[in-house]
Design a protein around this motif. Structure first.
Motif, PDB file in Angstrom:
ATOM      1  N   ILE A 287       0.837  -1.203   0.000  1.00 51.79           N
ATOM      2  CA  ILE A 287       0.000   0.000   0.000  1.00 51.79           C
ATOM      3  C   ILE A 287       0.873   1.255   0.000  1.00 51.79           C
ATOM      4  O   ILE A 287       0.631   2.202  -0.759  1.00 51.79           O
ATOM      5  N   ALA A 288       1.915   1.249   0.815  1.00 52.30           N
ATOM      6  CA  ALA A 288       2.831   2.404   0.857  1.00 52.30           C
ATOM      7  C   ALA A 288       3.502   2.595  -0.501  1.00 52.30           C
ATOM      8  O   ALA A 288       3.649   3.744  -0.976  1.00 52.30           O
ATOM      9  N   PHE A 289       3.921   1.490  -1.123  1.00 57.60           N
ATOM     10  CA  PHE A 289       4.531   1.579  -2.451  1.00 57.60           C
ATOM     11  C   PHE A 289       3.550   2.185  -3.452  1.00 57.60           C
ATOM     12  O   PHE A 289       3.905   3.076  -4.241  1.00 57.60           O
ATOM     13  N   LEU A 290       2.311   1.715  -3.444  1.00 53.37           N
ATOM     14  CA  LEU A 290       1.327   2.232  -4.388  1.00 53.37           C
ATOM     15  C   LEU A 290       1.037   3.703  -4.131  1.00 53.37           C
ATOM     16  O   LEU A 290       0.883   4.483  -5.084  1.00 53.37           O
ATOM     17  N   ARG A 291       0.979   4.105  -2.877  1.00 51.52           N
ATOM     18  CA  ARG A 291       0.740   5.532  -2.591  1.00 51.52           C
ATOM     19  C   ARG A 291       1.859   6.380  -3.179  1.00 51.52           C
ATOM     20  O   ARG A 291       1.610   7.408  -3.813  1.00 51.52           O
ATOM     21  N   ASP A 292       3.090   5.966  -2.973  1.00 51.48           N
ATOM     22  CA  ASP A 292       4.227   6.725  -3.515  1.00 51.48           C
ATOM     23  C   ASP A 292       4.219   6.696  -5.043  1.00 51.48           C
ATOM     24  O   ASP A 292       4.477   7.720  -5.706  1.00 51.48           O
ATOM     25  N   THR A 293       3.929   5.541  -5.612  1.00 53.74           N
ATOM     26  CA  THR A 293       3.988   5.382  -7.066  1.00 53.74           C
ATOM     27  C   THR A 293       2.905   6.203  -7.765  1.00 53.74           C
ATOM     28  O   THR A 293       3.174   6.918  -8.739  1.00 53.74           O
ATOM     29  N   PHE A 294       1.668   6.107  -7.295  1.00 50.22           N
ATOM     30  CA  PHE A 294       0.579   6.810  -7.960  1.00 50.22           C
ATOM     31  C   PHE A 294       0.720   8.326  -7.844  1.00 50.22           C
ATOM     32  O   PHE A 294       0.152   9.065  -8.656  1.00 50.22           O
ATOM     33  N   ARG A 295       1.475   8.799  -6.877  1.00 55.44           N
ATOM     34  CA  ARG A 295       1.710  10.244  -6.746  1.00 55.44           C
ATOM     35  C   ARG A 295       2.778  10.755  -7.720  1.00 55.44           C
ATOM     36  O   ARG A 295       3.039  11.962  -7.768  1.00 55.44           O
ATOM     37  N   THR A 296       3.372   9.857  -8.501  1.00 55.58           N
ATOM     38  CA  THR A 296       4.421  10.297  -9.429  1.00 55.58           C
ATOM     39  C   THR A 296       3.865  10.820 -10.749  1.00 55.58           C
ATOM     40  O   THR A 296       4.608  11.418 -11.534  1.00 55.58           O
ATOM     41  N   ARG A 297       2.564  10.572 -11.031  1.00 53.01           N
ATOM     42  CA  ARG A 297       1.991  11.010 -12.310  1.00 53.01           C
ATOM     43  C   ARG A 297       0.591  11.558 -12.071  1.00 53.01           C
ATOM     44  O   ARG A 297      -0.089  11.155 -11.118  1.00 53.01           O
ATOM     45  N   PRO A 298       0.138  12.423 -12.969  1.00 55.98           N
ATOM     46  CA  PRO A 298      -1.239  12.905 -12.856  1.00 55.98           C
ATOM     47  C   PRO A 298      -2.240  11.810 -13.227  1.00 55.98           C
ATOM     48  O   PRO A 298      -1.890  10.809 -13.862  1.00 55.98           O
ATOM     49  N   ARG A 299      -3.491  12.035 -12.847  1.00 56.56           N
ATOM     50  CA  ARG A 299      -4.534  11.043 -13.109  1.00 56.56           C
ATOM     51  C   ARG A 299      -4.640  10.703 -14.581  1.00 56.56           C
ATOM     52  O   ARG A 299      -4.807   9.537 -14.954  1.00 56.56           O
ATOM     53  N   SER A 300      -4.536  11.706 -15.440  1.00 56.70           N
ATOM     54  CA  SER A 300      -4.698  11.464 -16.877  1.00 56.70           C
ATOM     55  C   SER A 300      -3.664  10.485 -17.409  1.00 56.70           C
ATOM     56  O   SER A 300      -3.956   9.650 -18.273  1.00 56.70           O
TER      57      SER A 300
END
Length: 389
Positions: A287-300
């Motif tokens: 979960i921590a990895f995914l939080r960090d990873t998904f914050r690296t790019r915009p939603r689009s």
């Protein structure tokens, strides 16, 4: 249509009862709405429900379409006489008074079924017609809180307090259970010729929707520890993640193939064994990895990344975005009437005899004279009712 030939007398206000009876109207039932001429349906009021189209509130348009309105003051002799005459002719009565009010007015199930033994009578209330809480006043949020659901409705990240749920789930769940109960009772009447009383509790409708979260309570005699539970933030694949532009996406399926597709696609297949295991501590690193990873790019950009991948996910869209989508429009869940007013479509889609939605809205008491002409009433009662409009 499926409910053609059925007549429903609707004594309810606001959302749970009216939503159920509108569904019945959409599928062919004749629905007669009873309104007090001194206190009409509250959702007509732009003071309480300010968003309008075509001179009517959006709420009223999407809970009262296709119905007839008769104006009756049930505290008058004439109004009660008309109600009793109507109840002798209808198939279904729906009411949402506080427990005991219908009995005090002399329009409860026992009173009405004496002259109409095949009557299906549905009462919707906050906590039901019996029990120690029956007289407690409550609307949707209070019943959801009492059912323990607000306590588990929190952000999966951080330590927020309870959050108000985005839709009135107790109202709508009780509405759908009311419809289900009415249809069951009608089927029984068809087989046995007997009416029935249907007692629907908003509180219990929420309890009944909880089987997938009851493990800790039934199996462990304890409240859920939120971040150890699969549906409350403890599962990497059933979670909400912020993207780099401050928007969000949701993952919504933890089957093995979805886990593999996600973590192999992100270059971390080592997380697959833990994430396919029980929710809780074993998921926290992922979960921590995914939080960090998904914050690296915009939603689009994430939307483009997910295309073609076999993963249960969705961007977290605004309500406005959701109702603009091609899918919503193509399946008729949003449509416009001849005057350009928007409507919520029918989510019950039959292959044969689908809904034929009548979009006209009744003015308060608009059909009073017409309906009174169908009843066996004295001229004095008829005049008293019409004079009160």
């Amino acid at each position: 249509m499926k409910l053609e030939g059925l007549t429903v007398l609707d004594l309810s206000l606001f959302l749970p009862g009216p939503a159920a009876t509108q569904l019945m109207a959409d599928h062919g039932a004749r629905v007669i709405k009873v309104e007090n001429p001194r206190a009409p349906e509250p959702t007509r009021s732009a003071a309480a429900f300010p968003w309008q189209q075509g001179g009517e509130t959006v709420m009223f348009r999407n809970t009262q379409r296709g119905k007839e309105s008769i104006a009756l003051d049930l505290k008058t002799e004439a109004g009660k006489a008309a109600l009793l005459a109507l109840a002798r002719k209808v198939d279904v009565v729906v009411e949402a008074f506080r427990p005991g009010v219908a009995q005090r007015l002399g329009i409860d199930y026992a009173s009405l079924s004496a002259d109409n033994p095949g009557l299906i009578y549905c009462s919707i209330s906050a906590f039901g017609q019996t029990g120690p809480w029956r007289d407690r006043p409550a609307h949707d949020t209070a019943t959801v809180a009492a059912a323990g659901i607000l306590d588990v409705t929190r952000s999966p990240e951080g330590h927020s307090g309870p959050a108000i749920i985005g839709i009135p789930i107790a109202d709508m769940l009780s509405s759908y259970l009311a419809l289900s109960g009415i249809l069951m009772a009608l089927n029984r009447r068809h087989l046995k010729g007997e009416g029935d009383f249907v007692d629907i509790s908003m509180f219990e409708s929420v309890l009944a929707a909880s089987p997938n979260i009851m493990g800790p309570v039934f199996g462990g005699d304890q409240a859920p520890e939120r971040l150890n539970e699969r549906t409350h933030g403890g599962n990497a694949m059933l979670n909400v993640y912020e993207t780099g532009d401050g928007q969000y996406l949701a993952l919504g399926g933890g089957e093995h193939k979805f886990v593999e597709a996600l973590f192999e696609g992100l270059g971390r297949p080592d997380f697959v064994p833990a994430v396919t295991g029980p929710a809780g501590k074993g998921h926290w690193e992922a979960i921590a990895f995914l939080r960090d990873t998904f914050r690296t790019r915009p939603r689009s950009e994430w939307e483009k990344w997910f295309v073609g991948r076999d993963i249960c996910w969705s961007p977290v869209v605004s309500l406005h975005e959701a109702w603009q989508s091609e899918h919503v429009l193509e399946r008729g869940m949003r449509f416009s009437d001849g005057d350009g007013n928007d409507h919520i479509g029918s989510a019950i889609k039959f292959a044969a005899e689908p809904a034929q939605i009548r979009t006209q809205l009744p003015a308060m008491g608009e059909q009073t004279a017409q309906i009174l002409d169908e009843l066996d009433l004295t001229e004095a009662y008829r005049k008293a009712i019409l004079d009160g409009l």
